[in-house]
Design a protein around this motif. Structure first.
Motif, PDB file in Angstrom:
ATOM      1  N   PRO A   8       8.507   8.452  -9.424  1.00 39.89           N
ATOM      2  CA  PRO A   8       8.402   8.939  -8.039  1.00 39.89           C
ATOM      3  C   PRO A   8       8.891  10.362  -7.903  1.00 39.89           C
ATOM      4  CG  PRO A   8      10.367   7.587  -8.283  1.00 39.89           C
ATOM      5  CD  PRO A   8       9.648   7.536  -9.616  1.00 39.89           C
ATOM      6  N   ASN A   9       8.253  11.137  -7.045  1.00 40.64           N
ATOM      7  CA  ASN A   9       8.746  12.442  -6.644  1.00 40.64           C
ATOM      8  C   ASN A   9       9.539  12.302  -5.353  1.00 40.64           C
ATOM      9  OD1 ASN A   9       7.569  13.989  -8.753  1.00 40.64           O
ATOM     10  ND2 ASN A   9       5.581  13.904  -7.714  1.00 40.64           N
ATOM     11  N   HIS A  10      10.296  13.327  -5.009  1.00 41.32           N
ATOM     12  CA  HIS A  10      11.157  13.258  -3.821  1.00 41.32           C
ATOM     13  C   HIS A  10      10.364  13.152  -2.523  1.00 41.32           C
ATOM     14  CE1 HIS A  10      10.033  17.505  -3.847  1.00 41.32           C
ATOM     15  NE2 HIS A  10      10.379  17.545  -2.577  1.00 41.32           N
ATOM     16  N   ASP A  11       9.094  13.587  -2.534  1.00 43.77           N
ATOM     17  CA  ASP A  11       8.302  13.607  -1.304  1.00 43.77           C
ATOM     18  C   ASP A  11       7.443  12.360  -1.123  1.00 43.77           C
ATOM     19  OD1 ASP A  11       6.508  13.995  -3.328  1.00 43.77           O
ATOM     20  OD2 ASP A  11       5.629  15.844  -2.525  1.00 43.77           O
ATOM     21  N   GLY A  12       7.652  11.340  -1.958  1.00 43.16           N
ATOM     22  CA  GLY A  12       6.888  10.110  -1.818  1.00 43.16           C
ATOM     23  C   GLY A  12       5.630  10.065  -2.657  1.00 43.16           C
ATOM     24  N   THR A  13       5.321  11.157  -3.357  1.00 42.98           N
ATOM     25  CA  THR A  13       4.189  11.143  -4.278  1.00 42.98           C
ATOM     26  C   THR A  13       4.682  10.714  -5.658  1.00 42.98           C
ATOM     27  OG1 THR A  13       4.464  13.480  -4.864  1.00 42.98           O
ATOM     28  CG2 THR A  13       3.025  12.956  -2.974  1.00 42.98           C
TER      29      THR A  13
ATOM     30  N   TYR B 212      -1.026  10.400  -4.909  1.00 44.10           N
ATOM     31  CA  TYR B 212      -0.770   9.156  -4.181  1.00 44.10           C
ATOM     32  C   TYR B 212      -2.117   8.504  -3.892  1.00 44.10           C
ATOM     33  CZ  TYR B 212       1.199   5.725  -1.061  1.00 44.10           C
ATOM     34  OH  TYR B 212       1.575   4.535  -0.509  1.00 44.10           O
ATOM     35  N   PRO B 213      -2.238   7.169  -4.049  1.00 48.04           N
ATOM     36  CA  PRO B 213      -1.214   6.186  -4.387  1.00 48.04           C
ATOM     37  C   PRO B 213      -0.872   6.204  -5.882  1.00 48.04           C
ATOM     38  CG  PRO B 213      -3.322   5.091  -4.193  1.00 48.04           C
ATOM     39  CD  PRO B 213      -3.547   6.520  -3.792  1.00 48.04           C
ATOM     40  N   HIS B 214      -0.031   5.251  -6.304  1.00 48.58           N
ATOM     41  CA  HIS B 214       0.413   5.216  -7.695  1.00 48.58           C
ATOM     42  C   HIS B 214      -0.620   4.583  -8.616  1.00 48.58           C
ATOM     43  CE1 HIS B 214       1.366   1.149  -6.323  1.00 48.58           C
ATOM     44  NE2 HIS B 214       1.328   0.787  -7.578  1.00 48.58           N
ATOM     45  N   ARG B 215      -1.694   4.039  -8.058  1.00 51.68           N
ATOM     46  CA  ARG B 215      -2.738   3.427  -8.888  1.00 51.68           C
ATOM     47  C   ARG B 215      -3.585   4.540  -9.499  1.00 51.68           C
ATOM     48  NH1 ARG B 215      -2.053   0.415  -4.308  1.00 51.68           N
ATOM     49  NH2 ARG B 215      -3.581   1.667  -3.179  1.00 51.68           N
TER      50      ARG B 215
ATOM     51  N   LEU C  84      -1.412   4.415   3.190  1.00 48.29           N
ATOM     52  CA  LEU C  84      -2.818   4.322   2.802  1.00 48.29           C
ATOM     53  C   LEU C  84      -3.469   5.689   2.644  1.00 48.29           C
ATOM     54  CD1 LEU C  84      -3.978   1.313   5.018  1.00 48.29           C
ATOM     55  CD2 LEU C  84      -3.010   1.298   2.707  1.00 48.29           C
ATOM     56  N   ARG C  85      -2.664   6.717   2.500  1.00 46.17           N
ATOM     57  CA  ARG C  85      -3.209   8.063   2.341  1.00 46.17           C
ATOM     58  C   ARG C  85      -3.656   8.273   0.889  1.00 46.17           C
ATOM     59  NH1 ARG C  85       2.156   8.509   1.181  1.00 46.17           N
ATOM     60  NH2 ARG C  85       2.857  10.181  -0.218  1.00 46.17           N
ATOM     61  N   THR C  86      -4.370   9.370   0.662  1.00 39.99           N
ATOM     62  CA  THR C  86      -4.792   9.767  -0.684  1.00 39.99           C
ATOM     63  C   THR C  86      -4.429  11.224  -0.903  1.00 39.99           C
ATOM     64  OG1 THR C  86      -6.645   8.197  -0.727  1.00 39.99           O
ATOM     65  CG2 THR C  86      -6.736  10.063  -2.244  1.00 39.99           C
TER      66      THR C  86
ATOM     67  N   LEU D 106      -7.883   8.619  -9.931  1.00 36.92           N
ATOM     68  CA  LEU D 106      -7.092   8.066  -8.832  1.00 36.92           C
ATOM     69  C   LEU D 106      -7.891   7.004  -8.096  1.00 36.92           C
ATOM     70  CD1 LEU D 106      -4.395   8.347  -7.250  1.00 36.92           C
ATOM     71  CD2 LEU D 106      -5.605   9.943  -5.735  1.00 36.92           C
ATOM     72  N   SER D 107      -7.232   5.908  -7.796  1.00 36.23           N
ATOM     73  CA  SER D 107      -7.887   4.816  -7.077  1.00 36.23           C
ATOM     74  C   SER D 107      -8.486   5.304  -5.768  1.00 36.23           C
ATOM     75  CB  SER D 107      -6.867   3.704  -6.799  1.00 36.23           C
ATOM     76  OG  SER D 107      -7.425   2.686  -6.008  1.00 36.23           O
ATOM     77  N   GLY D 108      -9.741   4.966  -5.541  1.00 36.81           N
ATOM     78  CA  GLY D 108     -10.419   5.349  -4.314  1.00 36.81           C
ATOM     79  C   GLY D 108     -11.094   6.705  -4.358  1.00 36.81           C
TER      80      GLY D 108
END
Length: 353
Positions: A257-262, A231-234, A205-207, A288-290
Motif C-alpha cells: 500500500p501507498n500512503h494515499d490509498g493506492t 487502484y484497485p489492487h487487482r 470502486l475508483r480506477t 489492471l482489473s477493469g
C-alpha cells in the motif's frame, strides 16, 4: 480462502489474477484483532477493518482511539449508530481482556514463559459481485503461524498444530458457535460489505492507472519494473520476451500500500545472461482489473534509473511502503466485530480458545 498469518502479518494480499481479468470482481471485508504480550512499547490490543485491502478504520486500546480513516466511513457510522456501538464494543469492551487471557493460556499450552507473543484473529468474507458467491473465513494465528481456522463446508475446525486439537474438539462440539459463525460470515458480513461499498463507492470502486519505471541499483543488478499509484489492487505486472510471459529469471514482489490509498508492486528481471543486443526483446506489462489497455514499457537502457548518483524513486517508494506497512501492523493491526447477540451477552462471553 486460506492465508497464513505469517503472510497476513506481512500484508501479503491474495490477488485474483488472470491474463486480461475477463471475470467478475470479488470484494473482501476483513476484520482483525491483534493482541500482544512482551512488547512494552506496543499496544496490547489493536484492531482494524479492511475493505478490498484498504485500511478503513482502526482502534488502539491503550489510547482509546477509534479512528475512521475516511469521510465516507464517518458518515456511515453517523447514519448507522449500531455499527459504531459494535466497533466500540469490539475495541474497548471485553475482547481485549479475553485476548490477553487467551495469550496467557496459549503460553502455558506451548510451554512458554517470557518472550514476545502475538495472538491474531482474521475474520470476514469475500463476495463475487456478479455470481453472488460468498466465501466466509475465520482463523486464528499465534506467533505468526496458523493455529485454528473454520471450514464452513464441513462445519468443523482445522487444527494444524497439536496444541490446537483441544480447541478443535471443543469447538467442533459447539454447534451454537458454528451456526453463529455461519450467520456472520455468510449473511451479516456480506450485507455489511455491500453497504460499505455503496457508501464508499467513489473511493473503493475508483480506477487509477500507475506510473511505471525501470529501476536498477547497479549495472550488474536485476532490472526492477515498478508500478506505483494504481487502484484497485487487482493487478498484474510481468516481464515478457518476444511477447511471451517469462517465468524464469524473474522475481515477483508483493503488492504494497501507498500512503494515499493506492498500491505499488514490482517485478525483477535478471539480465546476467542476456546480451545488450537482446534487451529490446524484453518488455514489462502492467494490467489492471477493469482496464482493457495494458501499459507496456520496453526494456531500453535510457529508460533505466539507477541509485549510483542519488537515491532513486524506488528507495523513496519502498521507504514509504515500509512506513505504511508499519502503521498498519503497529497502529492498526486488526479490527474484528466479535459481538455476541444480546441474549448471549447476558449469559456471558464464550472463551476464544
Amino acid at each position: 480462502m486460506k492465508l497464513t498469518f505469517h503472510q497476513n502479518m506481512k500484508v501479503v494480499i491474495l490477488l485474483l489474477l488472470s491474463s486480461h481479468f475477463a471475470f467478475s470482481v470479488k470484494h473482501s471485508l476483513k476484520y482483525i484483532f491483534t493482541a500482544t504480550s512482551g512488547l512494552p512499547d506496543f499496544p496490547e490490543f489493536v484492531a482494524a477493518a479492511m475493505i478490498d485491502e484498504n485500511l478503513v478504520g482502526y482502534c488502539d486500546k491503550n489510547k482509546l482511539i477509534l479512528n475512521p480513516k475516511h469521510d465516507w466511513v464517518k458518515k456511515l457510522l453517523e447514519n448507522y449508530p449500531h455499527q459504531l456501538e459494535l466497533y466500540k464494543g469490539a475495541c474497548f469492551g471485553g475482547e481485549p481482556t479475553y485476548f490477553k487471557a487467551e495469550i496467557n493460556s496459549l503460553k502455558q499450552r506451548f510451554n512458554q514463559s517470557g518472550g514476545v507473543h502475538i495472538l491474531q484473529r482474521l475474520s470476514g468474507c469475500e463476495w463475487d459481485d456478479e455470481t453472488g458467491e460468498v466465501i466466509g473465513f475465520n482463523q486464528f494465528g499465534y506467533d505468526g503461524e496458523d493455529f485454528i481456522s473454520i471450514d464452513l463446508k464441513t462445519e468443523t475446525w482445522i487444527a494444524p498444530k497439536p496444541q490446537a486439537v483441544i480447541t478443535k474438539l471443543k469447538w467442533d462440539a459447539d454447534k451454537v458457535r458454528m451456526k453463529y459463525n455461519q450467520n456472520y460470515l455468510t449473511v451479516i458480513h456480506p450485507e455489511w460489505l455491500k453497504m460499505y461499498l455503496d457508501y464508499g463507492r467513489s473511493f473503493l470502486l475508483r480506477t487509477e492507472l500507475p506510473s511505471v519505471s525501470l529501476l536498477q541499483k547497479t549495472p550488474s543488478s536485476p532490472v526492477s519494473c515498478l508500478a506505483t499509484g494504481f487502484y484497485p489492487h487487482r493487478a498484474s505486472l510481468v516481464w515478457r520476451k518476444d511477447g511471451e510471459e517469462l517465468h524464469e529469471e524473474v522475481d515477483h514482489g508483493e503488492i504494497l500500500p501507498n500512503h494515499d490509498g493506492t498500491f505499488q508492486m514490482s517485478v525483477d528481471l535478471n539480465l546476467s545472461s542476456v546480451t545488450p543486443e537482446d534487451w529490446t526483446r524484453y518488455d514489462c506489462v502492467f494490467q489492471l482489473s477493469g482496464v482493457n489497455e495494458d501499459i507496456i514499457t520496453k526494456l531500453e537502457k535510457d529508460r533505466i534509473r539507477t541509485n549510483e548518483m542519488k537515491p532513486s524513486n524506488m528507495t523513496v517508494l519502498v521507504t514509504a511502503a515500509v512506513v505504511v506497512l508499519a502503521l498498519i501492523l503497529i497502529g492498526a493491526a486488526g479490527f474484528i466485530v466479535y459481538k455476541k447477540k444480546k441474549g448471549e451477552r447476558e449469559k456471558g462471553k464464550i472463551s476464544l480458545l
